[in-house]
Scaffold this active site. Structure first.
Site, PDB file in Angstrom:
ATOM      1  CD  GLU A  56      59.072  73.332 -34.317  1.00 10.77           C
ATOM      2  OE1 GLU A  56      58.520  72.221 -34.242  1.00 10.77           O
ATOM      3  OE2 GLU A  56      58.705  74.312 -33.649  1.00 10.77           O
ATOM      4  CB  SER A  69      52.051  71.466 -27.248  1.00 14.58           C
ATOM      5  OG  SER A  69      53.323  71.585 -27.796  1.00 14.58           O
ATOM      6  CB  SER A  92      52.904  79.828 -32.600  1.00 10.03           C
ATOM      7  OG  SER A  92      53.756  79.418 -31.563  1.00 10.03           O
ATOM      8  N   GLY A  95      49.623  72.004 -34.471  1.00 13.27           N
ATOM      9  CA  GLY A  95      48.819  71.472 -33.370  1.00 13.27           C
ATOM     10  C   GLY A  95      49.413  70.189 -32.832  1.00 13.27           C
TER      11      GLY A  95
HETATM   12  C1  LIG Z   1      57.680  80.241 -28.407  1.00 15.52           C
HETATM   13  C2  LIG Z   1      56.967  78.909 -28.385  1.00 15.52           C
HETATM   14  C3  LIG Z   1      56.182  78.564 -29.456  1.00 15.52           C
HETATM   15  C4  LIG Z   1      55.498  77.330 -29.438  1.00 15.52           C
HETATM   16  N1  LIG Z   1      54.683  77.035 -30.480  1.00 15.52           N
HETATM   17  C5  LIG Z   1      54.026  75.857 -30.506  1.00 15.52           C
HETATM   18  C6  LIG Z   1      53.162  75.554 -31.582  1.00 15.52           C
HETATM   19  O1  LIG Z   1      52.955  76.358 -32.508  1.00 15.52           O
HETATM   20  N2  LIG Z   1      52.515  74.371 -31.579  1.00 15.52           N
HETATM   21  C7  LIG Z   1      52.715  73.438 -30.577  1.00 15.52           C
HETATM   22  O2  LIG Z   1      52.153  72.351 -30.667  1.00 15.52           O
HETATM   23  N3  LIG Z   1      53.495  73.703 -29.520  1.00 15.52           N
HETATM   24  C8  LIG Z   1      54.167  74.909 -29.449  1.00 15.52           C
HETATM   25  N4  LIG Z   1      54.956  75.214 -28.363  1.00 15.52           N
HETATM   26  C9  LIG Z   1      55.003  74.296 -27.230  1.00 15.52           C
HETATM   27  C10 LIG Z   1      56.329  73.588 -27.065  1.00 15.52           C
HETATM   28  O3  LIG Z   1      56.499  72.582 -28.039  1.00 15.52           O
HETATM   29  C11 LIG Z   1      56.367  73.027 -25.642  1.00 15.52           C
HETATM   30  O4  LIG Z   1      56.317  74.129 -24.750  1.00 15.52           O
HETATM   31  C12 LIG Z   1      57.609  72.229 -25.369  1.00 15.52           C
HETATM   32  O5  LIG Z   1      57.632  71.044 -26.119  1.00 15.52           O
HETATM   33  C13 LIG Z   1      57.745  71.880 -23.865  1.00 15.52           C
HETATM   34  O6  LIG Z   1      56.578  71.286 -23.397  1.00 15.52           O
HETATM   35  P1  LIG Z   1      55.820  71.845 -22.092  1.00 15.52           P
HETATM   36  O7  LIG Z   1      55.645  73.318 -22.243  1.00 15.52           O
HETATM   37  O8  LIG Z   1      54.607  71.023 -21.901  1.00 15.52           O
HETATM   38  O9  LIG Z   1      56.839  71.647 -20.907  1.00 15.52           O
HETATM   39  P2  LIG Z   1      57.076  70.303 -20.092  1.00 15.52           P
HETATM   40  O10 LIG Z   1      57.160  69.171 -21.037  1.00 15.52           O
HETATM   41  O11 LIG Z   1      56.076  70.231 -18.999  1.00 15.52           O
HETATM   42  O12 LIG Z   1      58.516  70.568 -19.492  1.00 15.52           O
HETATM   43  C14 LIG Z   1      58.724  71.344 -18.297  1.00 15.52           C
HETATM   44  C15 LIG Z   1      60.207  71.319 -17.975  1.00 15.52           C
HETATM   45  O13 LIG Z   1      60.631  69.975 -17.705  1.00 15.52           O
HETATM   46  C16 LIG Z   1      61.713  69.612 -18.537  1.00 15.52           C
HETATM   47  N5  LIG Z   1      61.599  68.211 -18.931  1.00 15.52           N
HETATM   48  C17 LIG Z   1      60.487  67.586 -19.377  1.00 15.52           C
HETATM   49  N6  LIG Z   1      60.750  66.299 -19.671  1.00 15.52           N
HETATM   50  C18 LIG Z   1      62.062  66.108 -19.410  1.00 15.52           C
HETATM   51  C19 LIG Z   1      62.935  64.998 -19.514  1.00 15.52           C
HETATM   52  N7  LIG Z   1      62.511  63.803 -19.954  1.00 15.52           N
HETATM   53  N8  LIG Z   1      64.239  65.154 -19.171  1.00 15.52           N
HETATM   54  C20 LIG Z   1      64.681  66.364 -18.717  1.00 15.52           C
HETATM   55  N9  LIG Z   1      63.900  67.454 -18.594  1.00 15.52           N
HETATM   56  C21 LIG Z   1      62.610  67.339 -18.928  1.00 15.52           C
HETATM   57  C22 LIG Z   1      61.614  70.534 -19.745  1.00 15.52           C
HETATM   58  O14 LIG Z   1      62.862  70.718 -20.376  1.00 15.52           O
HETATM   59  C23 LIG Z   1      61.083  71.811 -19.136  1.00 15.52           C
HETATM   60  O15 LIG Z   1      62.156  72.560 -18.610  1.00 15.52           O
HETATM   61  C24 LIG Z   1      55.641  76.428 -28.342  1.00 15.52           C
HETATM   62  C25 LIG Z   1      56.455  76.802 -27.266  1.00 15.52           C
HETATM   63  C26 LIG Z   1      57.096  78.025 -27.262  1.00 15.52           C
HETATM   64  C27 LIG Z   1      57.944  78.400 -26.071  1.00 15.52           C
END
Ligand SMILES: Cc1cc2nc3c(=O)[nH]c(=O)nc-3n(C[C@H](O)[C@H](O)[C@H](O)COP(=O)(O)OP(=O)(O)OC[C@H]3O[C@@H](n4cnc5c(N)ncnc54)[C@H](O)[C@@H]3O)c2cc1C
Length: 389
Positions: A248, A133, A165, A131
């Protein structure tokens, strides 16, 4: 024969005698046994392999015996991994607790916390979810808002998590919560363990394009969590979280070692290559060379870790490179397969073709999970290369 050589020979014999042949076939997502209170086995062999490895303490070969591990030295634990890979043994079970939380508890947990939480993980009895994101805190994780207010010996947790997840299947969550809203954002976060069955926890699956759902939203409404479930110091959760993310990323860079479903690009490509233009062979050769270079570099990093060198920098690099390489591999396979790569179910194409199509989609998620590739590049630039922010 040295002691380690002797150990290797015994390990090989034991694995050969105890790992059923069906547990040496390539892993598909449906074959993954997720450990936990509600464990489901798909076959007798899966259960047998699970029970045998558990009895030996080899879900966690390097953890102390008192916590349900195998009590092996780091070199011996590595030999178990190597011999499993050599015999192509599947991982007998999957559990975030094993790869991520366990190592963090060993480092930051109190004796009481280790006694309470490690053994159920090492024995595959409790399933964990992560937990971290939140809707506005993914890459910028430190902006998380889920709050934990102290009331005597309890935290009262309110807020929500997203992209959790298998949150709907987990027994416990390790979570980041805000315990000080006035401090610098990284300094007001704590790392707590939350029982998913507590009153006030609501889990809602998020449906995906594949029709399956592994992601969930988790809501907390005045959830009362014992202060004894705080790992590390209050408001020092960011340090614990960074350590967990390193584990991780290390786990994600091992996906080519039978830890997750993956296809042998050469074997798959052979079926489609016969009449193909030479340019495809060039592209396949490049993918295979990259994979080989990665495997050798990974081996070197593991040796460095065994020699107690700091491998935190390489861990970020390995996760980035491996997830991008897997994505490139599946991109190539999909292009090679042409129209046969366009279906993930039905009877027109083979199960292998469906699997590759699904894996192609999944491979893209690995470049986001555990920190996106762009964020990994930022971390490498700052922490490994020392470039100005
Ligand atoms: C298969 C999968 C399993 C997951 N499981 C879990 C889980 O079990 N628990 C959990 O807590 N989370 C989980 N996540 C979430 C994951 O950690 C986030 O999706 C990830 O950290 C990206 O955050 P966001 O989706 O909010 O994208 P955002 O942070 O909104 O990013 C959007 C885009 O902007 C880019 N970006 C953002 N900031 C920057 C920067 N400073 N410089 C350059 N580019 C940038 C990113 O690379 C991305 O392309 C999972 C994700 C996936 C895909």
């Amino acid at each position: 024969m040295t002691e380690l050589e002797q150990f290797r020979a015994e390990t090989r014999d034991w694995l050969d005698a105890n790992c059923p042949l069906s547990m040496r076939a390539p892993l598909t997502p449906d074959d993954m046994v997720w450990a936990g209170m509600n464990i489901v086995f798909g076959s007798e062999d899966q259960m047998l392999w699970f029970e045998r490895m558990r009895a030996r303490g080899w879900f966690a070969p390097g953890w102390p015996v008192e916590y349900g591990g195998g009590g092996l030295s780091p070199r011996q634990a590595r030999i178990v991994e190597e011999e499993m890979a050599r015999l192509k043994c599947r991982q007998p079970q999957f559990n975030l607790g094993m790869w991520m939380l366990g190592p963090v508890l060993l480092e930051y947990g109190t004796d009481a916390q280790k006694a309470e939480f490690l053994r159920p993980i090492a024995e595959g009895r409790v399933r964990w979810c992560q937990g971290f994101s939140e809707p506005n805190a993914g890459s910028d994780l430190a902006s998380l808002k889920t709050s934990a207010r102290r009331e005597g010996d309890m935290f009262v947790v309110n807020g929500s998590k997203i992209w959790t997840s298998y949150g709907d299947k987990a027994d416990y969550m390790y979570a980041l919560v805000r315990t000080d809203a006035n401090a610098r954002k990284q300094d007001g976060i704590s790392f707590v363990l939350i029982d998913m069955h507590l009153p006030g926890v609501t889990v809602k699956p998020i449906e995906l394009i594949s029709g399956k759902s592994s992601f969930c939203e988790v809501f907390f409404d005045d959830v009362r969590v014992p202060v004894g479930n705080l790992i590390g110091q209050e408001n020092a959760g960011w340090t614990v979280a960074k350590s967990l993310l390193q584990h991780e990323r290390a786990a994600m860079s091992k996906f080519s070692e039978g830890q997750a479903p993956s296809h042998d690009a050469l074997a798959v490509a052979k079926a489609y290559l016969a009449d193909a233009e030479p340019v495809w062979r060039d592209r396949l050769a490049a993918v295979l060379m990259d994979a080989q270079a990665f495997a050798l570099t990974h081996q070197r990093v593991k040796e460095a870790a065994l020699a107690r060198e700091d491998v935190s920098g390489p861990a970020s690099i390995m996760k980035l490179v491996h997830s991008e390489q897997e994505a490139a591999k599946y991109e190539l396979l999909m292009q090679l397969m042409g129209h046969r790569g366009l279906s993930w179910e039905g009877e027109m194409f083979t199960q292998d073709e469906h699997d590759i199509c699904r894996q192609w989609m999944l491979s893209k998620t690995f470049t986001i999970a555990g920190g996106s590739s762009e964020v990994q590049l930022n971390i490498i630039a700052k922490r490994v290369l020392g470039l100005p922010a």
